[in-house]
Design a protein around this motif. Structure first.
Motif, PDB file in Angstrom:
ATOM      1  N   ASP A 295      72.701  36.031  45.811  1.00 42.58           N
ATOM      2  CA  ASP A 295      71.262  36.104  45.680  1.00 42.58           C
ATOM      3  C   ASP A 295      70.766  35.023  44.716  1.00 42.58           C
ATOM      4  OD1 ASP A 295      68.776  37.085  46.079  1.00 42.58           O
ATOM      5  OD2 ASP A 295      69.345  39.164  45.718  1.00 42.58           O
ATOM      6  N   VAL A 296      69.486  34.755  44.795  1.00 39.88           N
ATOM      7  CA  VAL A 296      68.864  33.808  43.876  1.00 39.88           C
ATOM      8  C   VAL A 296      69.218  34.190  42.437  1.00 39.88           C
ATOM      9  CG1 VAL A 296      66.669  32.878  43.092  1.00 39.88           C
ATOM     10  CG2 VAL A 296      66.949  33.588  45.460  1.00 39.88           C
ATOM     11  N   LYS A 450      65.732  40.645  33.488  1.00 36.83           N
ATOM     12  CA  LYS A 450      64.784  41.767  33.570  1.00 36.83           C
ATOM     13  C   LYS A 450      64.200  41.811  34.972  1.00 36.83           C
ATOM     14  CE  LYS A 450      62.948  42.075  28.865  1.00 36.83           C
ATOM     15  NZ  LYS A 450      63.124  40.717  28.341  1.00 36.83           N
ATOM     16  N   PRO A 451      63.955  43.014  35.501  1.00 36.18           N
ATOM     17  CA  PRO A 451      63.338  43.074  36.827  1.00 36.18           C
ATOM     18  C   PRO A 451      61.944  42.449  36.812  1.00 36.18           C
ATOM     19  CG  PRO A 451      63.580  45.281  35.886  1.00 36.18           C
ATOM     20  CD  PRO A 451      64.241  44.327  34.940  1.00 36.18           C
ATOM     21  N   VAL A 452      61.518  41.934  37.943  1.00 37.39           N
ATOM     22  CA  VAL A 452      60.181  41.362  38.048  1.00 37.39           C
ATOM     23  C   VAL A 452      59.187  42.505  38.263  1.00 37.39           C
ATOM     24  CG1 VAL A 452      58.687  39.831  39.393  1.00 37.39           C
ATOM     25  CG2 VAL A 452      61.101  39.264  39.075  1.00 37.39           C
ATOM     26  N   PHE A 565      54.371  36.948  55.316  1.00 39.43           N
ATOM     27  CA  PHE A 565      55.718  36.439  55.051  1.00 39.43           C
ATOM     28  C   PHE A 565      56.778  37.442  55.484  1.00 39.43           C
ATOM     29  CE2 PHE A 565      53.080  34.165  52.058  1.00 39.43           C
ATOM     30  CZ  PHE A 565      53.642  32.899  52.005  1.00 39.43           C
ATOM     31  N   GLY A 566      57.945  36.936  55.801  1.00 41.78           N
ATOM     32  CA  GLY A 566      59.097  37.806  56.002  1.00 41.78           C
ATOM     33  C   GLY A 566      59.539  38.333  54.639  1.00 41.78           C
ATOM     34  N   LEU A 567      60.151  39.503  54.634  1.00 38.84           N
ATOM     35  CA  LEU A 567      60.591  40.068  53.355  1.00 38.84           C
ATOM     36  C   LEU A 567      61.605  39.172  52.672  1.00 38.84           C
ATOM     37  CD1 LEU A 567      61.029  43.897  53.908  1.00 38.84           C
ATOM     38  CD2 LEU A 567      59.110  42.615  52.990  1.00 38.84           C
ATOM     39  N   ALA A 568      62.516  38.649  53.466  1.00 37.89           N
ATOM     40  CA  ALA A 568      63.550  37.799  52.884  1.00 37.89           C
ATOM     41  C   ALA A 568      62.897  36.590  52.201  1.00 37.89           C
ATOM     42  CB  ALA A 568      64.522  37.344  53.952  1.00 37.89           C
ATOM     43  N   GLN A 569      61.847  36.121  52.827  1.00 30.83           N
ATOM     44  CA  GLN A 569      61.132  34.974  52.278  1.00 30.83           C
ATOM     45  C   GLN A 569      60.425  35.348  50.979  1.00 30.83           C
ATOM     46  OE1 GLN A 569      58.456  33.622  55.256  1.00 30.83           O
ATOM     47  NE2 GLN A 569      58.667  31.477  54.686  1.00 30.83           N
ATOM     48  N   LEU A 570      59.776  36.513  50.979  1.00 33.50           N
ATOM     49  CA  LEU A 570      59.124  36.976  49.750  1.00 33.50           C
ATOM     50  C   LEU A 570      60.148  37.105  48.633  1.00 33.50           C
ATOM     51  CD1 LEU A 570      56.633  39.711  51.052  1.00 33.50           C
ATOM     52  CD2 LEU A 570      56.091  37.432  50.172  1.00 33.50           C
ATOM     53  N   HIS A 571      61.310  37.609  49.027  1.00 28.95           N
ATOM     54  CA  HIS A 571      62.361  37.798  48.041  1.00 28.95           C
ATOM     55  C   HIS A 571      62.789  36.453  47.436  1.00 28.95           C
ATOM     56  CE1 HIS A 571      65.886  39.423  46.114  1.00 28.95           C
ATOM     57  NE2 HIS A 571      66.650  38.549  46.765  1.00 28.95           N
ATOM     58  N   GLN A 572      62.943  35.465  48.304  1.00 29.85           N
ATOM     59  CA  GLN A 572      63.293  34.127  47.845  1.00 29.85           C
ATOM     60  C   GLN A 572      62.240  33.579  46.898  1.00 29.85           C
ATOM     61  OE1 GLN A 572      65.818  31.687  48.817  1.00 29.85           O
ATOM     62  NE2 GLN A 572      66.825  33.641  49.160  1.00 29.85           N
ATOM     63  N   LEU A 573      60.988  33.750  47.305  1.00 27.54           N
ATOM     64  CA  LEU A 573      59.889  33.242  46.488  1.00 27.54           C
ATOM     65  C   LEU A 573      59.890  33.913  45.123  1.00 27.54           C
ATOM     66  CD1 LEU A 573      57.116  33.103  49.213  1.00 27.54           C
ATOM     67  CD2 LEU A 573      57.997  31.152  47.923  1.00 27.54           C
ATOM     68  N   ARG A 574      59.991  35.227  45.155  1.00 31.78           N
ATOM     69  CA  ARG A 574      59.947  35.965  43.897  1.00 31.78           C
ATOM     70  C   ARG A 574      61.085  35.550  42.967  1.00 31.78           C
ATOM     71  NH1 ARG A 574      59.966  42.405  44.187  1.00 31.78           N
ATOM     72  NH2 ARG A 574      62.001  41.976  45.100  1.00 31.78           N
ATOM     73  N   GLY A 575      62.206  35.201  43.584  1.00 36.98           N
ATOM     74  CA  GLY A 575      63.359  34.775  42.798  1.00 36.98           C
ATOM     75  C   GLY A 575      63.043  33.595  41.888  1.00 36.98           C
ATOM     76  N   MET A 605      59.325  45.673  48.578  1.00 37.60           N
ATOM     77  CA  MET A 605      59.406  44.611  47.577  1.00 37.60           C
ATOM     78  C   MET A 605      59.189  45.167  46.172  1.00 37.60           C
ATOM     79  SD  MET A 605      60.165  42.026  49.303  1.00 37.60           S
ATOM     80  CE  MET A 605      60.131  40.859  47.944  1.00 37.60           C
ATOM     81  N   LYS A 606      58.372  46.220  46.098  1.00 39.45           N
ATOM     82  CA  LYS A 606      58.131  46.845  44.807  1.00 39.45           C
ATOM     83  C   LYS A 606      59.345  47.650  44.357  1.00 39.45           C
ATOM     84  CE  LYS A 606      54.439  49.448  44.350  1.00 39.45           C
ATOM     85  NZ  LYS A 606      53.055  49.974  44.547  1.00 39.45           N
ATOM     86  N   GLN A 607      59.988  48.269  45.355  1.00 39.96           N
ATOM     87  CA  GLN A 607      61.048  49.217  45.017  1.00 39.96           C
ATOM     88  C   GLN A 607      62.372  48.568  44.641  1.00 39.96           C
ATOM     89  OE1 GLN A 607      60.989  51.409  48.621  1.00 39.96           O
ATOM     90  NE2 GLN A 607      58.966  52.249  48.175  1.00 39.96           N
ATOM     91  N   THR A 608      62.685  47.437  45.235  1.00 43.57           N
ATOM     92  CA  THR A 608      64.019  46.896  44.982  1.00 43.57           C
ATOM     93  C   THR A 608      64.015  45.382  44.833  1.00 43.57           C
ATOM     94  OG1 THR A 608      66.288  46.734  45.795  1.00 43.57           O
ATOM     95  CG2 THR A 608      64.565  46.770  47.452  1.00 43.57           C
ATOM     96  N   GLU A 609      65.006  44.895  44.119  1.00 39.02           N
ATOM     97  CA  GLU A 609      65.210  43.455  44.032  1.00 39.02           C
ATOM     98  C   GLU A 609      66.565  43.077  44.588  1.00 39.02           C
ATOM     99  OE1 GLU A 609      64.132  41.405  40.447  1.00 39.02           O
ATOM    100  OE2 GLU A 609      62.708  43.001  39.975  1.00 39.02           O
ATOM    101  N   ASP A 610      67.190  44.036  45.243  1.00 42.08           N
ATOM    102  CA  ASP A 610      68.486  43.758  45.838  1.00 42.08           C
ATOM    103  C   ASP A 610      68.271  43.052  47.176  1.00 42.08           C
ATOM    104  OD1 ASP A 610      70.825  43.859  47.338  1.00 42.08           O
ATOM    105  OD2 ASP A 610      71.536  45.620  46.245  1.00 42.08           O
ATOM    106  N   GLY A 611      68.599  41.784  47.207  1.00 36.69           N
ATOM    107  CA  GLY A 611      68.338  40.968  48.391  1.00 36.69           C
ATOM    108  C   GLY A 611      68.977  41.516  49.655  1.00 36.69           C
TER     109      GLY A 611
END
Ligand code: ADP
Ligand code: MG
Length: 693
Positions: A295-296, A450-452, A565-575, A605-611
């Motif tokens: 993961d990022v 720290k979690p976002v 956005f796709g979730l995976a993409q949001l996850h990447q961005l947030r990273g 996206m709110k609940q988890t940061e596990d890619g």
């Protein structure tokens, strides 16, 4: 060579009756190809039930009816605004056929008075009279059998009607040969699946809505065939690769130990685990082809460096290729100080490198003076000749496909290949896309992250968000502002980003910058450089910042139209904002009304940061094709199989492939021969041709 039995399926659709140059163009667009097989793999998505064939007197109004009638009378329109009417009847009642804006001649020709016709369409009642507006079919009695009880409805495109496609399809279906059975007979019986030809024919003749479901027997069989072809092709590549002798690399650890003791952190357990796997591959006498997923922020760069140093310790070279100049530059900045410390030479080579410098670098690569080279695609151009390359690493691999990977691994010298991706990919998709490789996962992030703080809010809150942003930037916070880029109209999206940038400039003046995909690499780099050193504090961007950009000081991210956005993409961005160890914030702003699914997606996206959890969810909610936002993702694109439903079949196909390869890896036995046909059927020619006994 493609078996002759398949020739009819690979003929050009231009040979079909009624296919003019115009339709051909539309059809090619629709099918993504122009061979008969492309047409046949275009399956119906719906049906119209035409089995209801009542007498007019008893017919239920509102239903699609198919009725045998006699033409009684023509009533031409009084004015252009009025319809042309044709009265018809069966032996129970009369019916008026209604035509708007149709040439009287063609009606007179199609419905001569006194003839018997079969008409099919929706029955309506107006002023107590039965009517049918623009019947879907008007046929002679002799043609009636052409009209199936259940009419398949195909996905269409402008310029192509269902009638046209049905006509083409009928011709194509006549060309399906009986093929040797490539599935295991017991398995086939157990599933009660039809043979390939029957399955394809039935898939085009659905009898009810259930037949359209992904689990209908004929559809499942076809999906399985496609998945098996995919798995077998990858399996064969893998088999072949496992035979390639590589270099057995086992460094003494001197360079690595020195670097590890000087790192400001301890390697995580996960980093140590994947390093073990990589070192073992390097030590083996066969060529390594390994995928490293992490993961990022999981710390892939240091893993890459240590693996390269292992090669350098035995006198070989390491190469690290990134997809963009920014990323190559970034890697270089991270790695160069470390390698300098241990006295080895590292260089950067990109499209931007000056001619003279490039010449020098190529020379030093060739004579072995450079130990580690970092760069873009420039690293694998033909004139780049390595002294002795031990390990080639490709970062952010999801932008390359299987074929490109093959090429890379074939680039001389049998050096090991490590492919890194920061996009967590669900296991099933790893199998379908990276099935030719071994796989390592860094499944843990360094502890202190720290979690976002992720929040979901409507775009109507924009004024408040901007207001707060003013204070935040005054307090020294740095932020990304992401505008969506939707494939269909890159131009208007770019316009949206530029408009947002103009707005922000009014407020933040020179503290705001803009990057987007249409910019020249140099311009982009200049803006990024300013952002990195803090001259710019707010970066308005399209998704170009998605991959790998590293600015630890930026801790706030605002994403406009996050629902696109796709979730995976949001996850990447947030990273991107999770790099430092300060509290990061991510605002997901959605436009318009939120559907349940969108709401569920954003809440994940709110609940988890596990890619990996996010990637699985994305797959579940949107299906595999969209998992990385676009098709450019390089993930395998299936036509008959749907990753949302057929994941299980993929796992079975994977096991089946292992059995096949164990039993008959050169595909010589009779099932093996049939499997060759399967591979050709699904266009895996290259895999077979490269595969020799
Ligand atoms: P990615 O996997 O996204 O490429 P990087 O390799 O860029 O991640 O690492 C992200 C950040 O984490 C870097 O600043 C790096 O120095 C740091 N890092 C890497 N490994 C560790 C670790 N074991 N403990 C703490 N920080 C680490
Ligand atoms: Mg990285």
């Amino acid at each position: 060579m493609r078996p002759e039995i398949l020739y009819p399926l690979f003929a050009d659709i231009s040979s079909l009756k009624g296919m003019g140059p115009k339709s051909l163009k539309y059809m090619e667009n629709l099918l993504g190809g122009r061979r008969i097989i492309d047409l046949l793999f275009h399956l119906p998505s719906n049906i119209i039930d035409r089995s209801y064939r009542p007498k007019l007197k008893n017919a239920i109004v509102g239903k699609i009816c198919t009725i045998k009638v006699k033409v009684v009378e023509h009533i031409p329109p009084k004015t252009k605004q009025h319809p042309y009417r044709v009265v018809v009847e069966d032996d129970t009642e009369q019916l008026t056929l209604i035509f708007f804006k149709v040439y009287a001649d063609s009606i007179a020709k199609n419905l001569p008075i006194g003839t018997t016709k079969i008409v099919s369409g929706r029955l309506e009642k107006f002023n107590n009279q039965l009517q049918m507006a623009h019947p879907d079919f008007i046929l002679n009695e002799s043609e009636a059998k052409e009209l199936p009880d259940f009419e398949p409805i195909y996905p269409l495109t402008a310029g192509i009607t269902n009638k046209m496609i049905s006509k083409f399809m009928a011709q194509a279906m006549n060309k399906i040969p009986s093929l040797p059975e490539w599935l295991d007979s017991e398995f086939l019986q157990e599933r009660d699946w039809p043979d390939f030809k029957t399955a394809l024919l039935r898939a085009h003749h659905p009898q009810n809505l259930n037949d359209l479901q992904p689990f209908a027997k004929e559809r499942a069989r076809l999906a399985y065939d496609e998945l098996l072809a995919n798995q077998l092709a990858l399996g064969l590549v893998r088999e072949q690769r496992k035979k390639i002798k590589g270099k057995s690399i086992q460094g003494n650890g001197a360079l690595r130990d020195k670097i590890i003791t000087n790192l400001p952190f301890k390697l995580t357990k996960a980093q140590e685990k994947v390093l073990c796997e990589i070192y073992a591959d390097q030590a083996s006498e066969y060529k390594m082809m390994r995928l490293l997923q992490g993961d990022v922020g999981s710390g892939k760069t240091i893993v890459a460096l240590l693996a390269m140093l292992n090669a350098v310790e035995v006198g070989l070279q390491g190469a690290l290729m990134a997809p963009t100049e920014i990323l190559a530059q970034q890697h270089f900045e991270t790695i160069a100080p470390l390698t300098e410390m241990v006295g080895i030479k590292t260089a950067l080579l990109t499209g931007k490198t000056k001619v003279k410098e490039r010449k020098q670098i190529l020379e030093n690569l060739n004579n072995g003076a450079i130990d580690i080279i970092i760069g873009t695609h420039a690293l694998f151009q033909d004139d780049v000749v390595y002294h002795d390359l031990g390990l080639a690493i490709v970062d952010e691999q999801h932008r390359f496909g299987v074929q490109q990977r093959l090429k890379l691994s074939q680039k001389g010298q049998n050096s090991d290949v490590l492919v890194m991706t920061a996009t967590p990919i669900p296991r099933t998709l790893v199998l379908s896309t990276y099935g030719d490789m071994d796989c390592s996962i860094i499944d843990q992030l360094p502890a202190e992250r720290k979690p976002v703080d992720t929040r979901v809010m409507p775009l109507s809150k924009l004024p408040e968000v901007i207001n707060r942003l003013k204070h935040q930037i005054d307090e020294g916070i740095m932020a990304y502002w992401v505008c969506p880029l939707v494939e269909e109209s890159e131009k208007s999206d770019l316009a949206a980003a530029e408009a947002r940038f103009a707005d922000m400039k009014q407020i933040f003046g020179n503290q705001v910058g803009l990057v987007h995909g249409k910019m020249k690499e140099a311009e982009k780099n200049a803006v990024m450089e300013k952002f990195k050193n803090g001259d710019i504090r707010l970066l308005v961007a399209t998704t170009v910042i998605e991959v790998g950009v590293n600015v630890p000081q930026a801790t706030l991210m605002i994403i406009e139209h996050a629902e696109r956005f796709g979730l995976a993409q949001l996850h990447q961005l947030r990273g991107r904002v999770k790099r430092g160890n300060r509290q990061a914030v991510c605002l997901l702003m959605y436009g318009g009304h939120l559907s349940d699914i969108t709401c569920e997606r954003l809440n994940i996206m709110k609940q988890t940061e596990d890619g990996f959890v996010i990637a699985e969810k994305d797959l579940e909610l949107r299906g595999g094709g969209e998992i990385l936002g676009t098709r450019q993702s390089g993930l395998e694109d299936f036509r008959l199989a749907d990753m949302e439903y057929h994941r299980n079949l993929l796992l079975i196909a994977h096991k089946d492939t292992q059995l096949i390869i164990n039993k008959d890896k050169f595909l010589q036995a009779s099932r093996g021969q049939a499997l060759r046909t399967l591979l050709y059927l699904f266009g895996k020619d290259e895999n077979i041709q490269n595969y020799q006994a």
